[in-house]
Structures are given as C-alpha cells and as structure tokens.
Design a protein around this motif. Sequence first.
Motif, PDB file in Angstrom:
ATOM      1  N   UNK A   1       0.840  -1.191   0.000  1.00  0.00           N
ATOM      2  CA  UNK A   1       0.000   0.000   0.000  1.00  0.00           C
ATOM      3  C   UNK A   1       0.877   1.243   0.000  1.00  0.00           C
ATOM      4  N   UNK A   2       0.505   2.223  -0.797  1.00  0.00           N
ATOM      5  CA  UNK A   2       1.246   3.479  -0.793  1.00  0.00           C
ATOM      6  C   UNK A   2       0.258   4.646  -0.778  1.00  0.00           C
ATOM      7  N   UNK A   3       0.785   5.850  -0.678  1.00  0.00           N
ATOM      8  CA  UNK A   3      -0.068   7.025  -0.568  1.00  0.00           C
ATOM      9  C   UNK A   3      -0.891   7.248  -1.831  1.00  0.00           C
ATOM     10  N   UNK A   4      -0.345   6.849  -2.960  1.00  0.00           N
ATOM     11  CA  UNK A   4      -1.099   7.006  -4.203  1.00  0.00           C
ATOM     12  C   UNK A   4      -2.355   6.144  -4.169  1.00  0.00           C
ATOM     13  N   UNK A   5      -2.226   4.910  -3.683  1.00  0.00           N
ATOM     14  CA  UNK A   5      -3.386   4.041  -3.588  1.00  0.00           C
ATOM     15  C   UNK A   5      -4.436   4.632  -2.650  1.00  0.00           C
ATOM     16  N   UNK A   6      -3.984   5.209  -1.548  1.00  0.00           N
ATOM     17  CA  UNK A   6      -4.932   5.850  -0.639  1.00  0.00           C
ATOM     18  C   UNK A   6      -5.671   6.994  -1.330  1.00  0.00           C
ATOM     19  N   UNK A   7      -4.909   7.790  -2.085  1.00  0.00           N
ATOM     20  CA  UNK A   7      -5.535   8.915  -2.791  1.00  0.00           C
ATOM     21  C   UNK A   7      -6.562   8.413  -3.801  1.00  0.00           C
ATOM     22  N   UNK A   8      -6.230   7.332  -4.513  1.00  0.00           N
ATOM     23  CA  UNK A   8      -7.162   6.749  -5.481  1.00  0.00           C
ATOM     24  C   UNK A   8      -8.408   6.225  -4.773  1.00  0.00           C
ATOM     25  N   UNK A   9      -8.201   5.523  -3.651  1.00  0.00           N
ATOM     26  CA  UNK A   9      -9.332   4.966  -2.919  1.00  0.00           C
ATOM     27  C   UNK A   9     -10.270   6.066  -2.442  1.00  0.00           C
ATOM     28  N   UNK A  10      -9.720   7.140  -1.861  1.00  0.00           N
ATOM     29  CA  UNK A  10     -10.557   8.230  -1.353  1.00  0.00           C
ATOM     30  C   UNK A  10     -11.347   8.866  -2.489  1.00  0.00           C
ATOM     31  N   UNK A  11     -10.731   9.050  -3.626  1.00  0.00           N
ATOM     32  CA  UNK A  11     -11.432   9.645  -4.767  1.00  0.00           C
ATOM     33  C   UNK A  11     -12.607   8.771  -5.204  1.00  0.00           C
ATOM     34  N   UNK A  12     -12.402   7.472  -5.308  1.00  0.00           N
ATOM     35  CA  UNK A  12     -13.481   6.563  -5.708  1.00  0.00           C
ATOM     36  C   UNK A  12     -14.574   6.551  -4.652  1.00  0.00           C
ATOM     37  N   UNK A  13     -14.187   6.524  -3.371  1.00  0.00           N
ATOM     38  CA  UNK A  13     -15.178   6.503  -2.297  1.00  0.00           C
ATOM     39  C   UNK A  13     -16.014   7.780  -2.305  1.00  0.00           C
ATOM     40  N   UNK A  14     -15.386   8.918  -2.526  1.00  0.00           N
ATOM     41  CA  UNK A  14     -16.115  10.182  -2.499  1.00  0.00           C
ATOM     42  C   UNK A  14     -16.959  10.384  -3.747  1.00  0.00           C
ATOM     43  N   UNK A  15     -16.497   9.891  -4.896  1.00  0.00           N
ATOM     44  CA  UNK A  15     -17.252  10.044  -6.141  1.00  0.00           C
ATOM     45  C   UNK A  15     -18.279   8.919  -6.320  1.00  0.00           C
ATOM     46  N   UNK A  16     -18.017   7.803  -5.635  1.00  0.00           N
ATOM     47  CA  UNK A  16     -18.897   6.615  -5.758  1.00  0.00           C
ATOM     48  C   UNK A  16     -19.036   6.168  -7.213  1.00  0.00           C
ATOM     49  N   UNK A  17     -18.042   6.441  -8.011  1.00  0.00           N
ATOM     50  CA  UNK A  17     -18.105   6.092  -9.433  1.00  0.00           C
ATOM     51  C   UNK A  17     -16.686   6.091  -9.990  1.00  0.00           C
ATOM     52  N   UNK A  18     -16.291   4.999 -10.655  1.00  0.00           N
ATOM     53  CA  UNK A  18     -14.930   4.894 -11.195  1.00  0.00           C
ATOM     54  C   UNK A  18     -14.677   5.948 -12.249  1.00  0.00           C
ATOM     55  N   UNK A  19     -15.665   6.173 -13.120  1.00  0.00           N
ATOM     56  CA  UNK A  19     -15.465   7.141 -14.197  1.00  0.00           C
ATOM     57  C   UNK A  19     -15.229   8.544 -13.682  1.00  0.00           C
ATOM     58  N   UNK A  20     -16.069   8.982 -12.744  1.00  0.00           N
ATOM     59  CA  UNK A  20     -15.900  10.335 -12.184  1.00  0.00           C
ATOM     60  C   UNK A  20     -14.591  10.440 -11.397  1.00  0.00           C
ATOM     61  N   UNK A  21     -14.253   9.393 -10.643  1.00  0.00           N
ATOM     62  CA  UNK A  21     -13.001   9.411  -9.884  1.00  0.00           C
ATOM     63  C   UNK A  21     -11.796   9.482 -10.814  1.00  0.00           C
ATOM     64  N   UNK A  22     -11.853   8.740 -11.926  1.00  0.00           N
ATOM     65  CA  UNK A  22     -10.750   8.765 -12.886  1.00  0.00           C
ATOM     66  C   UNK A  22     -10.585  10.159 -13.481  1.00  0.00           C
ATOM     67  N   UNK A  23     -11.711  10.805 -13.795  1.00  0.00           N
ATOM     68  CA  UNK A  23     -11.642  12.168 -14.343  1.00  0.00           C
ATOM     69  C   UNK A  23     -11.063  13.133 -13.314  1.00  0.00           C
ATOM     70  N   UNK A  24     -11.460  12.955 -12.060  1.00  0.00           N
ATOM     71  CA  UNK A  24     -10.938  13.818 -10.986  1.00  0.00           C
ATOM     72  C   UNK A  24      -9.442  13.637 -10.811  1.00  0.00           C
ATOM     73  N   UNK A  25      -8.978  12.397 -10.991  1.00  0.00           N
ATOM     74  CA  UNK A  25      -7.559  12.095 -10.809  1.00  0.00           C
ATOM     75  C   UNK A  25      -6.729  12.285 -12.076  1.00  0.00           C
ATOM     76  N   UNK A  26      -7.396  12.595 -13.173  1.00  0.00           N
ATOM     77  CA  UNK A  26      -6.732  12.797 -14.469  1.00  0.00           C
ATOM     78  C   UNK A  26      -5.995  11.539 -14.930  1.00  0.00           C
ATOM     79  N   UNK A  27      -6.661  10.389 -14.741  1.00  0.00           N
ATOM     80  CA  UNK A  27      -6.134   9.126 -15.268  1.00  0.00           C
ATOM     81  C   UNK A  27      -7.286   8.390 -15.955  1.00  0.00           C
ATOM     82  N   UNK A  28      -6.961   7.337 -16.672  1.00  0.00           N
ATOM     83  CA  UNK A  28      -8.008   6.546 -17.329  1.00  0.00           C
ATOM     84  C   UNK A  28      -8.592   5.536 -16.337  1.00  0.00           C
TER      85      UNK A  28
END
Length: 299
Positions: A1-28
């Motif tokens: 586990x690293x800080x990047x994974x935590x950041x990704x997890x929080x984004x998905x949890x807050x957006x409740x959607x992979x697509x929106x979280x990916x857009x927020x994180x500027x990744x596919x």
Amino acid sequence: MDLRQLRYFVAVAEEANIGRAAARLHISQPPLTRQIQQLEADLGVVLFNRTPKGMELTPAGELFLEEARNIQSLVEQATERTQRAGQGRLGRIDVAIFGSAILDVIPEVLMAFRTRYPDVKVVLHTMTKAEQIEALRQKRISVAFNRILEAQPDLEMRLVTSQRIMLAVPIHHPLAQLDTVSFPDIAPFPLVIFPTGTRPSFIDKLMAMCAQAGFQPNVSQAVGDTVNAVALVACGFGICVVPSSASTLRVPGVAYRELTDIPDGRVDLTCFYRKGDTSPILAGLLEVVDEYRKRTAPD
C-alpha cells in the motif's frame, strides 16, 4: 500500500463512481480499477460493492475511508511542519544570556522573534561568558548574548546595540544631587565594579576609561554581575558605572545619572554563534537582531 493508492481509494469513495473518480484524478479508468483491486487484495477485504449505479462502500470500506483520510491529514501536517522547520518557523533555539542586557535589550529582541516565529520554542540559559563559549562549542546552545568578547576563531560575532554608560549612586550621595556627572568627578569615591570572571570584561573597559580620564579608580568591591553591583550601591558600598540598560533596575535607594566628559562612553552588546551554522532558526533570530540594531542605532 502506498499514498497514491490511498488517494485513489478516497477519490473513488467520495465520487462513488470509477469514471468520475478517474476524471478527478486525471487518469483513465482501467489503471484506476486495477489499483482498487490491488488495494483490496493487499488488505484481504472487499472495500466496494459494485452496483449498476457505481461503487458503494462496504462496512470495511467505510472504516478504511475514515482511516485513509486520517493518514492523508497526518501526511499533510508532516509535510507542512517539515517545510516550516526548513524555513526556520518551527523547532527550538537555545539562547545563553548574561548581564544587564537581560533587563531590556534581550527581552525586546526575543519578544520580536517569538512574535514572528510563534512555533519556535526559545529556551534560555543563564551562563557566564566562559560557559557560553564552551556551550557553543559543544553545541548545547545556538547563540549567546554578552559584552566585550575577544575574537574567537570558530565563532561569529554580531553587534546587537551600543548603549550609553551611566552612573548608579546612592540617593543621598553628593553626586545624586546633580543632573549630570562629569566622569572625572567620580575619581575620589569608592567604586563597585563588575563583572568578575572571564576577561576581558566591562571591568577592563572601565579601567581604560579611567586611565584615559587621568585617574586610578578607588575600587571598593568587585562582583559578578550588574544586579549585585547595583544592590551594593543601594547598601552604600560605593557608586557604580553601568550600561544604560541597568537603569531599568528600580532598586530602592539608588539613582541613575548621565555621565559627561567620558572617554568612549558607550558599550556594545553582541551576540555570537558558531561559524558555519546554517540553522534557519538562527538565521531568523539574526535577522531580528539586525532590525533591532538599525532601529536603535544612535544618531
């Protein structure tokens, strides 16, 4: 586990959607999905329920979101505190003091420093000049304040202020009846001198001033510091030549008078520190010292 994974997890949890979280994180989406799956595998728990509407946290996921946010907050605090420490805005500085300057100059300088750097802890140590030098060399203190220090090969010196020299006299003494006292006029009277200990000191300056004025002082007592010297004046042991900072000592039975016709009638207060010390906290204190010196420089 690293800080990047935590950041990704929080984004998905807050957006409740992979697509929106990916857009927020500027990744596919595919790499984000893989990171979440890897995080779940590392933890050995399911963090999300996949639903037609998106990603829904499981009870374990709810708990992990709280912990992940706490970790992110701690990392942000650690980053900020480290940056502030690197800028000299957080930490500790050990300062050695001695002499009458503790009555006015040093408190003013340190108060200005503490106002500017409120998260730096200032620890004061009362030391003689010899103790200050030794403590600097042993790195037990960062800076010292004193008067009349000989040049040291491993120490830097910086002027803090230059003060007038005055006379402390018992209130019923003949010289106390004058508004100002000519320096040669102190010659007949018993004189309390200070400080004993490491030389050169204010005693050496006083002796040189007397020699230039053409008289030998009538020394009655020699003591370790200004406070004791002024106390002896109050007890009638003699008069005493002091830096102007000593006049803040309101001792019953003692008056202070301006001295005139005095050779070299000022005394310097300096701070000194180790050569090559790159501490940003020390640099901040020296900046305050420089500002004080410029503000209080005699006309």
